[in-house]
Design a protein around this motif. Sequence first.
Motif, PDB file in Angstrom:
ATOM      1  N   GLU A   1     -42.454  14.994  23.619  1.00  0.00           N
ATOM      2  CA  GLU A   1     -42.171  15.045  22.348  1.00  0.00           C
ATOM      3  C   GLU A   1     -42.629  16.347  21.559  1.00  0.00           C
ATOM      4  OE1 GLU A   1     -41.731  10.449  20.999  1.00  0.00           O
ATOM      5  OE2 GLU A   1     -43.662  11.666  20.737  1.00  0.00           O
ATOM      6  N   GLN A   2     -43.771  16.725  22.107  1.00  0.00           N
ATOM      7  CA  GLN A   2     -44.542  17.969  21.620  1.00  0.00           C
ATOM      8  C   GLN A   2     -43.886  19.214  21.928  1.00  0.00           C
ATOM      9  OE1 GLN A   2     -48.771  18.170  21.994  1.00  0.00           O
ATOM     10  NE2 GLN A   2     -49.125  19.989  21.018  1.00  0.00           N
ATOM     11  N   ILE A   3     -43.367  19.489  23.245  1.00  0.00           N
ATOM     12  CA  ILE A   3     -42.701  20.379  23.800  1.00  0.00           C
ATOM     13  C   ILE A   3     -41.358  20.642  23.275  1.00  0.00           C
ATOM     14  CG2 ILE A   3     -42.153  21.491  25.997  1.00  0.00           C
ATOM     15  CD1 ILE A   3     -44.562  20.475  27.201  1.00  0.00           C
ATOM     16  N   GLN A   4     -40.663  19.532  23.350  1.00  0.00           N
ATOM     17  CA  GLN A   4     -39.182  19.484  23.028  1.00  0.00           C
ATOM     18  C   GLN A   4     -39.244  19.889  21.347  1.00  0.00           C
ATOM     19  OE1 GLN A   4     -36.549  20.127  23.843  1.00  0.00           O
ATOM     20  NE2 GLN A   4     -35.686  18.611  24.961  1.00  0.00           N
ATOM     21  N   SER A   5     -40.118  19.786  20.518  1.00  0.00           N
ATOM     22  CA  SER A   5     -40.218  20.110  19.104  1.00  0.00           C
ATOM     23  C   SER A   5     -40.321  21.649  18.926  1.00  0.00           C
ATOM     24  CB  SER A   5     -41.223  19.391  18.545  1.00  0.00           C
ATOM     25  OG  SER A   5     -42.463  19.621  18.858  1.00  0.00           O
ATOM     26  N   ASN A   6     -40.860  22.434  19.945  1.00  0.00           N
ATOM     27  CA  ASN A   6     -41.045  23.678  20.027  1.00  0.00           C
ATOM     28  C   ASN A   6     -39.861  24.629  19.990  1.00  0.00           C
ATOM     29  OD1 ASN A   6     -41.922  26.557  20.364  1.00  0.00           O
ATOM     30  ND2 ASN A   6     -43.762  25.754  21.194  1.00  0.00           N
ATOM     31  N   ASP A   7     -39.174  24.932  18.767  1.00  0.00           N
ATOM     32  CA  ASP A   7     -38.034  25.586  18.698  1.00  0.00           C
ATOM     33  C   ASP A   7     -37.982  27.084  19.257  1.00  0.00           C
ATOM     34  OD1 ASP A   7     -36.887  23.362  17.666  1.00  0.00           O
ATOM     35  OD2 ASP A   7     -37.008  23.944  15.560  1.00  0.00           O
ATOM     36  N   ILE A   8     -39.178  27.652  19.310  1.00  0.00           N
ATOM     37  CA  ILE A   8     -39.433  29.050  19.834  1.00  0.00           C
ATOM     38  C   ILE A   8     -39.066  29.280  21.341  1.00  0.00           C
ATOM     39  CG2 ILE A   8     -40.940  31.026  20.134  1.00  0.00           C
ATOM     40  CD1 ILE A   8     -42.125  29.956  17.684  1.00  0.00           C
ATOM     41  N   MET A   9     -39.206  28.034  22.123  1.00  0.00           N
ATOM     42  CA  MET A   9     -39.142  28.109  23.404  1.00  0.00           C
ATOM     43  C   MET A   9     -37.497  27.938  23.850  1.00  0.00           C
ATOM     44  SD  MET A   9     -42.391  25.888  24.308  1.00  0.00           S
ATOM     45  CE  MET A   9     -42.294  26.093  26.341  1.00  0.00           C
ATOM     46  N   THR A  10     -37.210  28.605  24.985  1.00  0.00           N
ATOM     47  CA  THR A  10     -35.862  28.057  25.647  1.00  0.00           C
ATOM     48  C   THR A  10     -36.160  26.858  26.300  1.00  0.00           C
ATOM     49  OG1 THR A  10     -36.198  29.383  27.507  1.00  0.00           O
ATOM     50  CG2 THR A  10     -35.479  30.609  25.743  1.00  0.00           C
ATOM     51  N   PRO A  11     -35.049  26.436  26.604  1.00  0.00           N
ATOM     52  CA  PRO A  11     -34.742  25.030  27.350  1.00  0.00           C
ATOM     53  C   PRO A  11     -35.673  25.056  28.831  1.00  0.00           C
ATOM     54  CG  PRO A  11     -32.746  25.430  26.409  1.00  0.00           C
ATOM     55  CD  PRO A  11     -33.525  26.531  25.914  1.00  0.00           C
ATOM     56  N   GLY A  12     -35.227  26.336  29.479  1.00  0.00           N
ATOM     57  CA  GLY A  12     -35.919  26.555  30.684  1.00  0.00           C
ATOM     58  C   GLY A  12     -37.252  26.594  30.518  1.00  0.00           C
ATOM     59  N   GLU A  13     -37.936  27.275  29.445  1.00  0.00           N
ATOM     60  CA  GLU A  13     -39.210  27.329  29.271  1.00  0.00           C
ATOM     61  C   GLU A  13     -39.837  26.034  28.783  1.00  0.00           C
ATOM     62  OE1 GLU A  13     -39.442  31.911  27.063  1.00  0.00           O
ATOM     63  OE2 GLU A  13     -38.976  30.262  25.985  1.00  0.00           O
ATOM     64  N   ARG A  14     -39.242  25.236  28.202  1.00  0.00           N
ATOM     65  CA  ARG A  14     -39.603  23.963  27.810  1.00  0.00           C
ATOM     66  C   ARG A  14     -39.844  23.076  29.088  1.00  0.00           C
ATOM     67  NH1 ARG A  14     -36.878  24.551  22.751  1.00  0.00           N
ATOM     68  NH2 ARG A  14     -34.804  23.735  23.827  1.00  0.00           N
ATOM     69  N   GLN A  15     -38.748  23.312  30.023  1.00  0.00           N
ATOM     70  CA  GLN A  15     -38.756  22.580  31.320  1.00  0.00           C
ATOM     71  C   GLN A  15     -40.212  22.945  32.008  1.00  0.00           C
ATOM     72  OE1 GLN A  15     -36.064  20.577  32.817  1.00  0.00           O
ATOM     73  NE2 GLN A  15     -37.212  20.404  34.620  1.00  0.00           N
ATOM     74  N   ARG A  16     -40.370  24.107  32.263  1.00  0.00           N
ATOM     75  CA  ARG A  16     -41.249  24.723  32.944  1.00  0.00           C
ATOM     76  C   ARG A  16     -42.613  24.207  32.327  1.00  0.00           C
ATOM     77  NH1 ARG A  16     -41.805  30.510  35.928  1.00  0.00           N
ATOM     78  NH2 ARG A  16     -39.861  29.499  36.701  1.00  0.00           N
ATOM     79  N   ALA A  17     -42.748  24.336  31.187  1.00  0.00           N
ATOM     80  CA  ALA A  17     -43.987  24.011  30.486  1.00  0.00           C
ATOM     81  C   ALA A  17     -44.415  22.414  31.031  1.00  0.00           C
ATOM     82  CB  ALA A  17     -43.938  24.135  29.058  1.00  0.00           C
ATOM     83  N   LEU A  18     -43.416  21.617  30.643  1.00  0.00           N
ATOM     84  CA  LEU A  18     -43.738  20.293  30.728  1.00  0.00           C
ATOM     85  C   LEU A  18     -43.942  19.782  32.376  1.00  0.00           C
ATOM     86  CD1 LEU A  18     -44.152  17.471  29.750  1.00  0.00           C
ATOM     87  CD2 LEU A  18     -41.657  16.976  29.693  1.00  0.00           C
ATOM     88  N   GLU A  19     -43.332  20.612  33.152  1.00  0.00           N
ATOM     89  CA  GLU A  19     -43.728  20.376  34.579  1.00  0.00           C
ATOM     90  C   GLU A  19     -45.195  20.612  34.929  1.00  0.00           C
ATOM     91  OE1 GLU A  19     -39.038  21.762  36.157  1.00  0.00           O
ATOM     92  OE2 GLU A  19     -40.819  23.245  36.054  1.00  0.00           O
ATOM     93  N   ARG A  20     -45.793  21.883  34.351  1.00  0.00           N
ATOM     94  CA  ARG A  20     -46.883  22.118  34.428  1.00  0.00           C
ATOM     95  C   ARG A  20     -47.884  21.154  34.036  1.00  0.00           C
ATOM     96  NH1 ARG A  20     -46.842  28.600  35.659  1.00  0.00           N
ATOM     97  NH2 ARG A  20     -45.453  28.607  37.192  1.00  0.00           N
ATOM     98  N   VAL A  21     -47.612  20.772  32.501  1.00  0.00           N
ATOM     99  CA  VAL A  21     -48.429  20.000  31.772  1.00  0.00           C
ATOM    100  C   VAL A  21     -48.538  18.516  32.599  1.00  0.00           C
ATOM    101  CG1 VAL A  21     -48.493  18.470  29.732  1.00  0.00           C
ATOM    102  CG2 VAL A  21     -48.144  20.910  29.576  1.00  0.00           C
ATOM    103  N   SER A  22     -47.390  18.035  33.064  1.00  0.00           N
ATOM    104  CA  SER A  22     -47.156  16.973  33.841  1.00  0.00           C
ATOM    105  C   SER A  22     -48.411  16.888  34.984  1.00  0.00           C
ATOM    106  CB  SER A  22     -45.969  16.574  34.443  1.00  0.00           C
ATOM    107  OG  SER A  22     -45.826  15.491  35.119  1.00  0.00           O
TER     108      SER A  22
END
Length: 213
Positions: free
Chosen positions: A140-161
Amino acid sequence: MQRFPDHLLNGYNNFMSGRFNEQQQRYKALAEKGQQPHTLVIACCDSRSAPETIFDSGPGELFVVRNVANMMPPYEPDGHYHSTSAALEFAVQVLKVRDIVVMGHGRCGGIKAALDLDAEPLSPGDFIGRWMHLLKPAAEQIQSNDIMTPGERQRALERVSIRNSIANLRTFPCVQILEQRGKLQLHGAWFDISSGELWVMDAKTGDFARPGM
């Protein structure tokens, strides 16, 4: 009559004439003496990211548990069925592994599903949805970040996970005790399917970098 898949039989024949034939004595020793893997790898069940292939490991070297999005749930001794926790318990308490690696990868379908906050269940059981709920706050926190692209959000959550799973590992008493005694080390890694790059997590900062870079 149902026929066993030909491509699997062909693969088995190649295995018998190749790797098994070359390492027959090793397989025989493993059968007689049992396994003594040095590392537990918690990996995704994605067919493109097999740890044994990525780390070029031989038989008996890795103890691997794979699930959707390579996640480790927290310690929950509630009487329900916990396959990943059972694998961890066996690896740590019986096999005495020295290292645990949580290995994520790029373009993970489970992570993509976690970021789709409005996704409909795939079945009445909603097994994937319930499983990915482990990441809901971060998603929810990452998806709400409008500055990031979908690809950036995907990679961010992969690593946060990956960091989340390592934190969950430390909720298990057996892991806590052995890590404090210096008999067990926890690691994070992320594999890029398209380039073959491996990124390793810094244990102190949580940042990811390529080894030697």
